[in-house]
Design a protein around this motif. Structure first.
Motif, PDB file in Angstrom:
ATOM      1  N   VAL A  23       0.850  -1.201   0.000  1.00 18.84           N
ATOM      2  CA  VAL A  23       0.000   0.000   0.000  1.00 18.84           C
ATOM      3  C   VAL A  23       0.878   1.240   0.000  1.00 18.84           C
ATOM      4  O   VAL A  23       1.709   1.423   0.889  1.00 18.84           O
ATOM      5  CB  VAL A  23      -0.951  -0.001   1.220  1.00 18.84           C
ATOM      6  CG1 VAL A  23      -1.743   1.307   1.276  1.00 18.84           C
ATOM      7  CG2 VAL A  23      -1.900  -1.192   1.142  1.00 18.84           C
ATOM      8  N   ARG A  25       1.241   5.588  -0.846  1.00 16.63           N
ATOM      9  CA  ARG A  25       0.643   6.904  -1.076  1.00 16.63           C
ATOM     10  C   ARG A  25       1.232   7.456  -2.373  1.00 16.63           C
ATOM     11  O   ARG A  25       2.461   7.471  -2.546  1.00 16.63           O
ATOM     12  CB  ARG A  25       1.012   7.819   0.098  1.00 16.63           C
ATOM     13  CG  ARG A  25       0.614   9.262  -0.056  1.00 16.63           C
ATOM     14  CD  ARG A  25      -0.788   9.463   0.397  1.00 16.63           C
ATOM     15  NE  ARG A  25      -1.167  10.868   0.420  1.00 16.63           N
ATOM     16  CZ  ARG A  25      -2.402  11.263   0.259  1.00 16.63           C
ATOM     17  NH1 ARG A  25      -3.380  10.375   0.080  1.00 16.63           N
ATOM     18  NH2 ARG A  25      -2.722  12.532   0.306  1.00 16.63           N
ATOM     19  N   ASP A  28       0.054  12.469  -7.753  1.00 15.86           N
ATOM     20  CA  ASP A  28       0.341  12.751  -9.162  1.00 15.86           C
ATOM     21  C   ASP A  28      -0.015  14.211  -9.445  1.00 15.86           C
ATOM     22  O   ASP A  28      -0.469  14.919  -8.546  1.00 15.86           O
ATOM     23  CB  ASP A  28      -0.355  11.710 -10.070  1.00 15.86           C
ATOM     24  CG  ASP A  28      -1.846  11.924 -10.243  1.00 15.86           C
ATOM     25  OD1 ASP A  28      -2.343  13.033  -9.956  1.00 15.86           O
ATOM     26  OD2 ASP A  28      -2.533  10.985 -10.683  1.00 15.86           O
ATOM     27  N   PRO A  29       0.180  14.700 -10.659  1.00 20.22           N
ATOM     28  CA  PRO A  29      -0.067  16.131 -10.902  1.00 20.22           C
ATOM     29  C   PRO A  29      -1.511  16.573 -10.678  1.00 20.22           C
ATOM     30  O   PRO A  29      -1.777  17.764 -10.559  1.00 20.22           O
ATOM     31  CB  PRO A  29       0.316  16.297 -12.383  1.00 20.22           C
ATOM     32  CG  PRO A  29       1.273  15.196 -12.656  1.00 20.22           C
ATOM     33  CD  PRO A  29       0.818  14.046 -11.817  1.00 20.22           C
ATOM     34  N   ARG A  30      -2.460  15.656 -10.614  1.00 23.31           N
ATOM     35  CA  ARG A  30      -3.850  16.058 -10.464  1.00 23.31           C
ATOM     36  C   ARG A  30      -4.490  15.633  -9.147  1.00 23.31           C
ATOM     37  O   ARG A  30      -5.443  16.250  -8.706  1.00 23.31           O
ATOM     38  CB  ARG A  30      -4.684  15.495 -11.623  1.00 23.31           C
ATOM     39  CG  ARG A  30      -4.229  15.965 -12.994  1.00 23.31           C
ATOM     40  CD  ARG A  30      -5.317  15.779 -14.016  1.00 23.31           C
ATOM     41  NE  ARG A  30      -6.403  16.701 -13.802  1.00 23.31           N
ATOM     42  CZ  ARG A  30      -6.480  17.928 -14.316  1.00 23.31           C
ATOM     43  NH1 ARG A  30      -5.504  18.371 -15.077  1.00 23.31           N
ATOM     44  NH2 ARG A  30      -7.513  18.692 -14.073  1.00 23.31           N
ATOM     45  N   GLN A  31      -4.005  14.545  -8.572  1.00 26.49           N
ATOM     46  CA  GLN A  31      -4.691  14.056  -7.379  1.00 26.49           C
ATOM     47  C   GLN A  31      -3.751  13.223  -6.506  1.00 26.49           C
ATOM     48  O   GLN A  31      -2.677  12.791  -6.947  1.00 26.49           O
ATOM     49  CB  GLN A  31      -5.893  13.189  -7.765  1.00 26.49           C
ATOM     50  CG  GLN A  31      -5.552  11.958  -8.558  1.00 26.49           C
ATOM     51  CD  GLN A  31      -6.788  11.058  -8.766  1.00 26.49           C
ATOM     52  OE1 GLN A  31      -7.029  10.139  -7.994  1.00 26.49           O
ATOM     53  NE2 GLN A  31      -7.544  11.342  -9.817  1.00 26.49           N
ATOM     54  N   ALA A  32      -4.192  13.012  -5.274  1.00 25.76           N
ATOM     55  CA  ALA A  32      -3.449  12.140  -4.365  1.00 25.76           C
ATOM     56  C   ALA A  32      -4.320  10.944  -4.039  1.00 25.76           C
ATOM     57  O   ALA A  32      -5.557  11.069  -3.958  1.00 25.76           O
ATOM     58  CB  ALA A  32      -3.112  12.896  -3.095  1.00 25.76           C
ATOM     59  N   TYR A  33      -3.694   9.797  -3.883  1.00 27.55           N
ATOM     60  CA  TYR A  33      -4.472   8.590  -3.638  1.00 27.55           C
ATOM     61  C   TYR A  33      -3.631   7.522  -2.946  1.00 27.55           C
ATOM     62  O   TYR A  33      -2.392   7.600  -2.908  1.00 27.55           O
ATOM     63  CB  TYR A  33      -5.064   8.040  -4.940  1.00 27.55           C
ATOM     64  CG  TYR A  33      -4.066   7.737  -6.046  1.00 27.55           C
ATOM     65  CD1 TYR A  33      -3.526   6.458  -6.208  1.00 27.55           C
ATOM     66  CD2 TYR A  33      -3.681   8.714  -6.956  1.00 27.55           C
ATOM     67  CE1 TYR A  33      -2.627   6.169  -7.227  1.00 27.55           C
ATOM     68  CE2 TYR A  33      -2.780   8.451  -7.981  1.00 27.55           C
ATOM     69  CZ  TYR A  33      -2.253   7.179  -8.117  1.00 27.55           C
ATOM     70  OH  TYR A  33      -1.362   6.890  -9.119  1.00 27.55           O
ATOM     71  N   TYR A  34      -4.327   6.529  -2.408  1.00 25.43           N
ATOM     72  CA  TYR A  34      -3.657   5.346  -1.857  1.00 25.43           C
ATOM     73  C   TYR A  34      -3.838   4.208  -2.849  1.00 25.43           C
ATOM     74  O   TYR A  34      -4.950   3.995  -3.361  1.00 25.43           O
ATOM     75  CB  TYR A  34      -4.253   4.964  -0.497  1.00 25.43           C
ATOM     76  CG  TYR A  34      -3.822   5.909   0.598  1.00 25.43           C
ATOM     77  CD1 TYR A  34      -2.605   5.736   1.243  1.00 25.43           C
ATOM     78  CD2 TYR A  34      -4.635   6.984   0.962  1.00 25.43           C
ATOM     79  CE1 TYR A  34      -2.196   6.619   2.245  1.00 25.43           C
ATOM     80  CE2 TYR A  34      -4.238   7.859   1.961  1.00 25.43           C
ATOM     81  CZ  TYR A  34      -3.022   7.677   2.599  1.00 25.43           C
ATOM     82  OH  TYR A  34      -2.617   8.548   3.581  1.00 25.43           O
ATOM     83  N   LYS A  35      -2.755   3.494  -3.067  1.00 27.51           N
ATOM     84  CA  LYS A  35      -2.781   2.445  -4.083  1.00 27.51           C
ATOM     85  C   LYS A  35      -2.402   1.117  -3.431  1.00 27.51           C
ATOM     86  O   LYS A  35      -1.504   1.081  -2.568  1.00 27.51           O
ATOM     87  CB  LYS A  35      -1.743   2.820  -5.144  1.00 27.51           C
ATOM     88  CG  LYS A  35      -1.578   1.852  -6.283  1.00 27.51           C
ATOM     89  CD  LYS A  35      -0.572   2.447  -7.273  1.00 27.51           C
ATOM     90  CE  LYS A  35      -0.377   1.534  -8.469  1.00 27.51           C
ATOM     91  NZ  LYS A  35       0.480   2.133  -9.488  1.00 27.51           N
ATOM     92  N   ALA A  36      -3.051   0.038  -3.824  1.00 22.12           N
ATOM     93  CA  ALA A  36      -2.711  -1.289  -3.298  1.00 22.12           C
ATOM     94  C   ALA A  36      -2.395  -2.225  -4.449  1.00 22.12           C
ATOM     95  O   ALA A  36      -3.139  -2.301  -5.432  1.00 22.12           O
ATOM     96  CB  ALA A  36      -3.891  -1.850  -2.503  1.00 22.12           C
TER      97      ALA A  36
ATOM     98  N   ILE B  89      -5.229  -1.349  -7.348  1.00 22.76           N
ATOM     99  CA  ILE B  89      -6.438  -0.536  -7.157  1.00 22.76           C
ATOM    100  C   ILE B  89      -6.049   0.718  -6.377  1.00 22.76           C
ATOM    101  O   ILE B  89      -4.984   0.758  -5.756  1.00 22.76           O
ATOM    102  CB  ILE B  89      -7.529  -1.320  -6.406  1.00 22.76           C
ATOM    103  CG1 ILE B  89      -7.018  -1.797  -5.046  1.00 22.76           C
ATOM    104  CG2 ILE B  89      -8.033  -2.496  -7.239  1.00 22.76           C
ATOM    105  CD1 ILE B  89      -8.109  -2.355  -4.143  1.00 22.76           C
ATOM    106  N   ILE B  91      -7.662   4.420  -4.109  1.00 22.28           N
ATOM    107  CA  ILE B  91      -8.764   5.235  -3.566  1.00 22.28           C
ATOM    108  C   ILE B  91      -8.279   6.686  -3.523  1.00 22.28           C
ATOM    109  O   ILE B  91      -7.307   7.014  -2.843  1.00 22.28           O
ATOM    110  CB  ILE B  91      -9.170   4.780  -2.152  1.00 22.28           C
ATOM    111  CG1 ILE B  91      -9.681   3.326  -2.184  1.00 22.28           C
ATOM    112  CG2 ILE B  91     -10.267   5.703  -1.594  1.00 22.28           C
ATOM    113  CD1 ILE B  91     -10.024   2.755  -0.812  1.00 22.28           C
TER     114      ILE B  91
END
Lengths: 54, 833
Positions: A23, A25, A28-36, B89, B91
Motif C-alpha cells: 500500500v 501513497r 500525481d499532478p492532479r490528485q493524491a491517492y492510496y494504491k494497493a 487498485i 482510492i
C-alpha cells in the motif's frame, strides 16, 4: 535480500499471511491517492525503490 | 462570504457558468472534479501524461493463455478474474465511491485480445506507452505477439472471408460505415430490472446458478433427447458466470481492505477515517449482497460498469440512475434523514465524476468521430414507471443540479419528457440547458414508448423501461429487452448513397466499385431514374452493414464470450446462454444513419434545377461535381441558394425527406436481425460529419469535398434554415416519429440572452409545447453565444470548461477540432417566441 514482508508498506492478508498488499501513497499532478498492489510476502524487494524497512 | 455571494451573482450575470460551478460546489466536489485526468482525445491525440494501462492487458493475457484449453466462457472468466484479483487498485483522497478500469488514475484501458488493428495503433501511438518507454514497448510487443492467431479479429476474419470477402474489404475501407460488429466492443445495455432492483446480490445469483446446474444435470441424466444436447456447453457457461461473479466479489473486497488499511494506518482526520470505514462496509456489502442505502446502490452500479469495461470496450453507458437509485435517495434523505441534501448531492456529483474519468484506448477513426470524449454515455432521466405513472423523483432533480456543479462532458443526460412531468423538474432541465451544458437532450416519452413497441414488439410495460442505448436509441432494461452488444455497428455514412447514385456506385476516394452499378447519371432523363438509383444504393448499403453485424452477433459467443455480462442477465442465468446469443432476445437493432440530410437536399436540388426548371443538365452537374465545383462557383451557389432546403417547412423538399425515409423504413422490414426483428434507421451523427468530410465527394447541395457535412440526423444544414425555429419544427413534424424510423436527432441553437430570466423559461416552455404537439421524438440545444466561442478559440486555456452539444453527445469546446468548432458556430442561432 530484503523481502516484501519486511517493508512498512506490506499488509498481510489475514487468511493467508504469504500474500499481502503493498500500500503506497501516490501524489500525481492532479490528485493524491492510496494504491494497493497484491504482492507475495517473500517476494524479493531488493530492486524496489519504495522499500521501507519496518 | 458576502464577497463570494457578490462574485457569484456577477458571474451569473455574465453567464460564466463554469466559474459559477466552481464557486457553488462543495470543496470535495471541487477537488474530485479537478482531480480527473482528461481521457478524451484532443485533436485526435491523447493529453500529455495519459498512458495506456499495461496491467489489464498483461493480466488478461496471462489468465487467458494459462487456461487456453478451457471452454470459451470459462477461459474468458478466468482471464477476467486474473485481472480483478491482481490489478492495482486505488482510492482517491476525498472519494466516497471507488472502482476504475485501469491501475492508476491517468491510465486508459487496452483490450489487447481484440486484435492487431487496434494493437498496432496502441503500439505506434506517440507518448502513450508508460515510462520507461523502451521497456514498455518491448513488453507490449511481446504481449501482442502472443495474441497472433488468437485475437478476436484473427479468429473472426477467416469466417468472414469464407462467404463475403468483397463485402469485408468494402467495410474495412472506412468509406461507408464504422463500428466493430462483435460483442467485445461493448455498447451493450444491461438487465437492470434483474440486477439493480435490490432483489438479489451476486451471492444470490451464484446460488441460483448452482440450483439450475443441479436441475439440468438431473433432467439430462434421466431422459435422453434433443432438448439436452446443449447440456455440456450450458454447464460450462454457468461455470464461467460463477467464476466471474466470485471474482467481482473479491475485487470489491479488495477495496474494502484497502479502505480499512488506510483508515487504520494512515488517515489522521477522524471524519475521513469514518468515510473510509463506510467505503469498507459498502464494498464488503455490494455487490455480494443487495444494496441498503444510496451509497451502496451507487457503488453497486459503478462496480457493474467498471467490471463490464474489464471485459469489453464499453463504448456506451445505458443507464437510468434516478429510476434505479431514486428510492434509496428518498429513504436516506427524506425518510431516515441519514444524509442531508448536500451530502447526497456530493455522492451524486461524484457518481458522475467516477464515470467521467473512465477511458479506454480508441483507434484514431473513433477518436475523430467522438472528439473530446471517451464514449457516448447518455444517461436517461425522467420518463414513466412500468405502470405509466410519472417516474421523476427527488433524485432526478439532484442529478440535474449535480450536473451543473460538476459540468462533465461525459456522461450527459437525456430527459424522457411526458405530459405529467412537473414544472419544477422542467425548470431544472431548462436550467441545465440555459447554463450551456448542451444537455439534457429532450425525448418525447409517449412517442418513443410507442416506437419501441412498433419496431420490436416489446410489451408496453417493458417498453416503458427504455434507456438510451447510446446517443439516441431507446432500448428496454429487461430480460428480453436489453441489448447485449453493439447492434449499432451497422452505422452508415449515408451521404455515400446519393454520391453512388450519381457515380454509378464507383468511389474514387477508395478507388473501388463499392455500390451496385445503377447507371450513368449523365444519361438520367427523369428524377425518378435518379431516385430509383438512390433507392438501390440505399438497400445495398443497409444490407451490407446489417449482414456483418448479424454475423458478428451469432459468432460472438464463440469469439468473445461475455462471462460477466451473462452473469448479471436473467435470460442467461436462467438458460446458461451467452448474453450475445439471440435466443430469447427481442433484438432492438437499428442502423445509425450518419450524414442523412445531404441525401435530401441533394435530391431536391437536382429535381428542382435539373428536371423541373431545366436550368442545368445532368451532364453539366456531373462534370461540376467531378471537378469538385472548381470552375463552377456560380452554378454551385445556385444549388446552394436557389434549391429548396430541408428545415424551412417547404413541402417540395420535405416530401422528398418523407419518401426517402419511407423507402428505408420499408426495407428495414425486409432485412432481419438474428432475433428475426427489424432494422429501422436512426439518423444522427456523432462527429461523423467531420470525420467523413474528406471521404464524401462534392454533392448537389453545393457541398465540396472537405466541407463539413451537416451536423445532425434531421437538423437542417448550418445556416440553411432561413425561416425560423417553428419552420424547422414543422418540417421535422411531418416525419412520423414512430413508423418512419427508430429516432431522429435534431440540434438547435438558441440565444442565451433570449433565454435569460423567467421570460426565457416561459419562451422555452412554449417552444417545447410546439415540439411535443408536433410529435418530434428528440431535440437538443446549444445555448452559448458566438462571442464566447470565438474567445474560447483564441484563448482556450481560459475556457477549459465551456461545454457544447456536438451531436448525440456533449464535449468541452476546447477538446474538439477547429473544424467542428467552426461547424458549431455556423449553426443558426434561432430566436424563439
Amino acid at each position: 535480500m530484503p523481502l516484501c514482508k519486511e517493508c512498512k508498506k506490506f499488509f498481510p492478508v489475514k487468511e493467508d499471511p504469504n500474500k499481502g498488499d503493498c500500500v503506497q501513497r501516490v501524489v500525481d499532478p492532479r490528485q493524491a491517492y492510496y494504491k494497493a498492489k497484491p504482492v507475495g510476502a517473500s517476494m524479493d524487494a531488493s530492486s524496489c525503490s519504495s522499500f521501507e524497512k519496518k | 462570504m458576502a464577497e463570494a455571494a457578490v462574485n457569484i451573482k456577477e458571474l451569473e450575470k455574465n453567464q460564466e457558468w463554469w466559474r459559477v460551478a466552481e464557486q457553488k460546489r462543495s470543496k470535495r466536489l471541487d477537488y474530485l472534479r479537478k482531480a480527473v485526468w482528461k481521457k478524451g482525445a484532443v485533436g485526435g491525440l491523447y493529453a500529455p501524461g495519459i498512458k495506456v494501462d499495461l496491467e489489464r492487458a498483461g493480466l488478461f493475457t496471462e489468465g487467458y493463455f494459462a487456461n487456453l484449453n478451457d471452454p470459451g466462457m470459462v477461459r474468458h472468466a478466468k482471464a477476467v478474474a486474473n485481472v480483478l484479483d491482481n490489478i492495482p487498485i486505488f482510492i482517491t483522497d476525498q472519494a466516497q465511491l471507488v472502482g476504475y478500469v485501469g491501475s492508476a488514475p491517468h491510465t486508459i484501458s487496452w483490450l489487447i485480445e481484440g486484435g492487431s488493428l487496434l494493437n498496432e495503433e496502441v503500439y505506434n501511438e506517440p507518448g502513450i506507452a508508460p515510462e520507461p518507454e523502451a521497456e514498455s514497448l518491448k513488453k507490449m510487443a511481446a504481449m501482442m505477439d502472443k495474441w497472433n492467431g488468437y485475437s478476436v479479429q484473427d479468429r473472426f476474419i477467416p469466417y468472414v472471408l469464407s462467404f463475403a470477402a468483397e463485402e469485408g474489404v468494402k467495410l474495412l475501407s472506412g468509406a461507408v460505415g464504422w463500428g466493430l460488429p462483435i460483442s467485445i466492443s461493448g455498447y451493450n445495455g444491461k438487465d437492470y430490472e434483474y440486477i439493480l432492483t435490490a432483489k438479489r446480490g451476486f451471492e444470490d445469483i451464484i446460488a441460483e446458478i448452482d440450483r439450475r446446474q443441479e436441475d439440468m444435470k438431473d433432467k439430462a441424466r434421466k431422459k435422453a433427447g434433443p432438448e439436452y444436447l446443449h447440456v455440456g456447453s450450458r454447464m460450462m457457461n454457468w461455470e464461467g458466470m460463477k467464476i466471474a461473479l466470485q471474482a467481482v466479489i473479491r475485487y470489491a473486497n479488495r477495496y474494502a481492505r484497502l479502505a480499512k488499511i488506510v483508515a487504520e494506518n494512515y488517515e489522521t482526520d477522524p471524519k475521513r477515517r469514518e468515510e473510509l470505514l463506510r467505503i469498507a462496509e459498502t464494498c464488503e456489502r455490494v455487490p455480494a449482497k443487495p444494496q441498503r442505502n444510496l451509497q451502496e446502490s451507487l457503488q453497486f452500479d459503478h462496480f457493474l460498469q467498471v467490471v463490464e469495461r474489464f471485459e469489453s470496450g464499453g463504448g456506451a453507458w445505458p443507464s437510468r440512475p434516478d429510476y434505479y437509485h431514486g428510492s434509496w435517495y428518498d429513504k436516506d434523505v427524506n425518510i431516515d434523514k441519514r444524509l442531508t441534501k448536500e451530502e447526497a448531492l456530493d455522492l451524486v456529483g461524484e457518481f458522475m465524476i467516477r464515470a467521467h474519468e473512465v477511458g479506454s484506448f480508441f483507434p484514431r477513426w473513433t477518436r475523430e468521430g467522438l472528439q473530446g470524449i471517451t464514449g457516448t454515455w447518455v444517461w436517461t432521466l425522467g420518463g414513466v414507471k412500468q405502470d405509466g405513472a410519472d417516474a421523476c423523483n427527488d433524485l432526478t432533480v439532484a442529478f440535474l443540479q449535480a450536473a451543473r456543479l460538476v459540468r462533465v462532458s461525459n456522461p450527459t443526460f437525456a430527459f424522457r419528457w411526458h405530459p405529467q412531468v412537473k414544472d419544477e423538474v422542467m425548470r431544472e432541465c431548462f436550467e441545465c440547458i440555459r447554463q450551456g451544458l448542451g444537455y439534457p437532450s429532450m425525448r418525447n416519452d409517449p412517442v418513443l414508448i410507442t416506437n419501441v413497441m412498433h419496431w420490436h414488439g416489446h410489451p408496453i410495460e417493458e417498453a416503458r423501461t427504455w434507456v438510451h442505448q447510446a446517443c439516441m436509441s431507446p432500448c428496454p432494461t429487461t430480460k428480453h429487452g436489453f441489448q447485449p452488444m453493439r447492434m449499432a455497428s451497422a452505422t452508415a455514412n449515408m451521404a455515400k448513397v446519393v454520391e453512388y447514385a450519381l457515380f454509378n456506385g464507383y468511389d474514387p476516394i477508395v478507388n473501388m466499385q463499392m455500390g451496385p452499378q445503377t447507371g450513368d447519371a449523365r444519361k438520367f432523363k427523369s428524377f425518378d431514374e435518379l431516385y430509383n438509383a438512390w433507392a438501390e444504393q440505399l438497400k445495398w448499403l443497409m444490407n451490407l452493414l446489417t449482414m456483418s453485424v448479424n454475423f458478428g452477433r451469432v459468432m460472438s459467443p464463440e469469439m468473445c464470450p461475455r462471462s460477466f455480462l451473462s452473469s448479471i442477465s436473467e435470460r442467461c442465468v436462467e438458460s446458461g446462454q451467452d448474453a450475445a446469443s439471440p435466443e430469447g432476445d427481442r433484438g432492438n437493432s437499428w442502423i445509425t444513419a450518419f450524414t442523412w440530410v445531404e441525401n435530401i437536399d441533394s435530391l431536391a436540388a437536382v429535381k428542382k434545377l435539373v428536371f423541373d426548371d431545366k436550368k442545368y443538365t445532368m451532364d453539366q452537374l456531373i462534370t461540376a461535381l467531378e471537378a469538385n465545383w472548381e470552375g463552377f462557383e456560380q452554378m454551385r451557389l445556385d444549388f446552394v441558394k436557389n434549391a429548396p432546403k430541408w428545415g424551412n417547412d417547404d413541402d417540395y423538399v420535405d416530401d422528398i425527406m418523407l419518401k426517402c425515409l419511407r423507402e428505408a423504413a420499408a426495407f428495414s422490414r425486409v432485412i432481419k436481425d438474428p432475433s428475426g426483428n427489424n432494422w429501422p434507421i436512426l439518423p444522427e451523427n456523432v462527429s461523423g460529419n467531420i470525420h467523413y468530410a474528406n471521404i464524401v465527394r462534392a454533392l448537389p447541395n453545393g457541398r465540396r469535398l472537405g466541407d463539413a457535412l451537416y451536423d445532425g440526423g434531421i437538423s437542417p444544414g448550418p445556416g440553411l434554415d432561413k425561416k425560423g425555429p417553428t419552420a424547422v419544427l414543422k418540417s421535422c413534424g411531418k416525419i412520423n416519429h414512430i413508423t418512419d424510423g427508430r429516432a431522429f436527432l435534431l440540434n438547435q441553437r438558441l440565444s442565451p440572452t433570449q433565454l435569460s430570466g423567467e421570460k426565457g423559461y416561459q419562451l422555452w416552455r412554449s417552444y417545447m409545447h410546439t415540439w411535443a404537439d408536433l410529435g418530434l421524438d428528440h431535440i437538443q440545444f446549444n445555448v452559448i453565444d458566438d462571442t464566447t466561442l470565438r474567445s474560447a478559440q483564441r484563448e482556450p486555456e481560459k475556457y477549459q470548461e465551456v461545454i457544447v452539444r456536438v451531436a448525440g453527445y456533449s464535449a468541452h469546446f476546447v477538446d474538439i477540432s477547429r473544424k467542428t468548432q467552426d461547424n458549431i458556430i455556423q449553426r443558426t442561432v434561432q430566436g424563439i417566441g
